[in-house]
Design an enzyme around this catalytic site. Structure first.
Site, PDB file in Angstrom:
ATOM      1  N   ASP A   1       0.829  -1.057   0.277  1.00 58.51           N
ATOM      2  CA  ASP A   1       0.479  -0.254   0.082  1.00 58.51           C
ATOM      3  C   ASP A   1       0.949   0.917  -0.086  1.00 58.51           C
ATOM      4  O   ASP A   1       1.903   1.604   1.112  1.00 58.51           O
ATOM      5  CB  ASP A   1      -0.547   0.590   1.462  1.00 58.51           C
ATOM      6  CG  ASP A   1      -1.668   0.985   1.202  1.00 58.51           C
ATOM      7  OD1 ASP A   1      -2.064   1.690  -0.093  1.00 58.51           O
ATOM      8  OD2 ASP A   1      -2.939   1.111   2.312  1.00 58.51           O
TER       9      ASP A   1
ATOM     10  N   GLU B   1      -2.719  -0.237  -4.077  1.00 58.87           N
ATOM     11  CA  GLU B   1      -2.507  -1.055  -3.430  1.00 58.87           C
ATOM     12  C   GLU B   1      -2.326  -1.633  -4.498  1.00 58.87           C
ATOM     13  O   GLU B   1      -3.415  -2.389  -5.517  1.00 58.87           O
ATOM     14  CB  GLU B   1      -2.966  -0.693  -2.553  1.00 58.87           C
ATOM     15  CG  GLU B   1      -4.619  -0.972  -2.543  1.00 58.87           C
ATOM     16  CD  GLU B   1      -5.202  -1.008  -1.023  1.00 58.87           C
ATOM     17  OE1 GLU B   1      -5.104  -1.539  -0.585  1.00 58.87           O
ATOM     18  OE2 GLU B   1      -6.236  -0.044  -1.178  1.00 58.87           O
TER      19      GLU B   1
END
Length: 456
Positions: A55, A149
């Site tokens: 992420d 992500e």
């Protein structure tokens, strides 16, 4: 036995500990005995974990700070405008309480000195694809969740790179920081549910692991909103039922959860026990396409809303034509002055990319919602996407020149068929459709080899 790895000098070592390292905060990392680095990752199951979640940290804001160093220490907020919402904000702004999806006026109240910037989506997408290409260099098995992500399956990392999954991800984290100029946080576990949780534990520039031995105890005191599938509405429902922690959910059997919450209750049962059998799916097919706008002033007049809907529909139709896709369901989104969202949809007889048909359907939905309510946002979109060649079939009851091509089969006296039949020509599948049909079963059911233990 605890296995440890230093991201700075790549030294690997082992040590004994009475208890696992904390997942976050002070003591979450092990100091390296060789270089003295403070960010050594350590876990008893380090060589056996191979599902990662990456992420990017405050992605949009980080890109802007990279390109404008004078903003490095400033509270940067992306989005907002006069009436919009916050797309994302940097960690400096978050100290003031600013969060994503927060109304702009509230963000300005909390952080009056914040630097509000208009999103540059083309730039963010370009940089996001750079990061994704770096992921693919490590493993082809990635599942993007958004531009910033993705999940990674590194089951075969040992055989491909002669490294554990943890080593590959440490290298990737350093490469992204060096080449792209932003930081990412990584979670590593034995399934997707826990990998995603782990990536949030030590942001920014964190690396956390959750193993099978401590998964249940780790989850026990965590709030239910940490679980996938628990949004604000479900959290309120669970709270009304006296369930606020995952540990309370662990005490219920599968029949009680499924009977009360439906199919998602079954998933809650397994997630609360650290179990998740979802695979990392390579498919990244788009599920919908839409366009929306936030008004400078609230609008309740139908004519004004119709004019805006026409402009939004034109954008959607243009994007459909450019991307060569069609939508089977038209979606209308409205947000009222008190921030309550209404979403309405209507499924069409067949997929379409015709602007007039999308607009006609959207206006049908819109007219039902114009009841004096003042709206601050309107969106039009399509869902259930199909290839463009399957869209808008010719009217079989229209003029002959407008009908789809047909083949006439003559009766030669040997057939039992009627003298003539009209057989519509079925469109030939595209190369992409053929590839998908041939490889989908393999991708879903291929055996995953066990991660070999690396010699520490």
């Amino acid at each position: 036995m605890i296995y440890a790895l230093c991201p700075d000098c790549h030294h690997k070592w082992r040590f004994h500990a009475d208890r696992p390292l904390p997942k976050s905060g002070e003591g979450a990392y092990a100091p390296c005995p060789v270089c003295g680095g403070k960010r050594g990752i350590a876990h008893a199951e380090l060589p056996e974990l191979f599902i990662g979640h990456l992420d990017c940290d405050a992605f949009y804001a980080s890109i802007e700070k990279r390109d404008r160093p004078e903003l490095m220490d400033q509270p940067v907020i992306i989005g907002g405008g006069h009436r919009g919402v916050v797309s994302t904000c940097c960690y400096v702004a978050r100290k003031f309480g600013v969060r994503s999806a927060m109304p702009a006026f509230k963000a300005r109240e909390l952080c009056p000195d914040g630097v509000f910037l208009k999103p540059d989506m083309a730039k963010y997408q370009r940089e996001g694809y750079r990061v994704r290409d770096m992921m693919r260099a490590i493993t082809p098995d990635i599942e993007p969740l958004s531009i910033d992500e993705a999940f990674l399956d590194l089951t075969n990392a040992q055989g491909t790179h002669c490294k554990t999954a943890a080593e590959c991800l440490i290298d990737l984290q350093a490469e992204i920081r060096r080449e792209v100029g932003i930081t990412v946080s990584i979670g590593l576990s034995y399934n997707k549910f826990l990998a995603k949780i782990a990536s949030d534990l030590n942001k920014p520039f964190g690396f956390s692991m959750i193993g099978s031995a401590e998964a249940v105890s780790f989850l026990t005191d965590k709030p239910v909103r940490m679980m996938w599938g628990v949004g604000p509405a479900m959290e309120r429902k669970l709270r009304d039922d006296g369930i606020t922690t995952i540990g309370q959910m662990q005490q219920l059997d599968i029949h009680a959860l499924q009977g009360r919450y439906g199919s998602i209750g079954k998933r809650f049962f397994y997630f609360s026990r650290g179990q998740d059998n979802r695979r990392v799916e390579q498919s990244s097919e788009r599920k919908s396409l839409s366009s929306e706008t936030t008004f400078n002033e609230d609008i309740s007049d139908l004519d004004e809303l119709v004019d805006i809907a026409k402009r939004l529909t034109a954008r959607v139709a243009s994007d459909l034509a450019r991307k060569e896709i069609a939508g089977h369901t038209v979606v209308l989104k409205l947000k009222s002055a008190d921030f309550k969202t209404r979403t309405r949809n209507m499924r069409l007889t067949y997929p379409t990319l015709r602007e007039d048909l999308i607009l006609e359907t959207a206006l049908t939905l819109l007219k039902k919602e114009v009841d004096g309510t003042r709206y601050r946002l309107l969106g039009v979109g399509v869902a259930d996407l199909f290839p463009a060649e399957t869209a808008d079939p010719a009217d079989l009851f229209g003029e002959a020149e407008e009908t789809a091509p047909v083949e006439l089969i003559e009766d030669n006296g040997e057939s039992t068929l009627p003298p003539a039949r009209l057989i519509p020509q079925i469109p030939r599948p595209t190369a992409e459709q053929l590839r998908e049909s041939l490889t989908r079963r393999y991708r879903q059911h291929k055996k995953t080899s066990r991660q070999h233990r690396f010699g520490f």
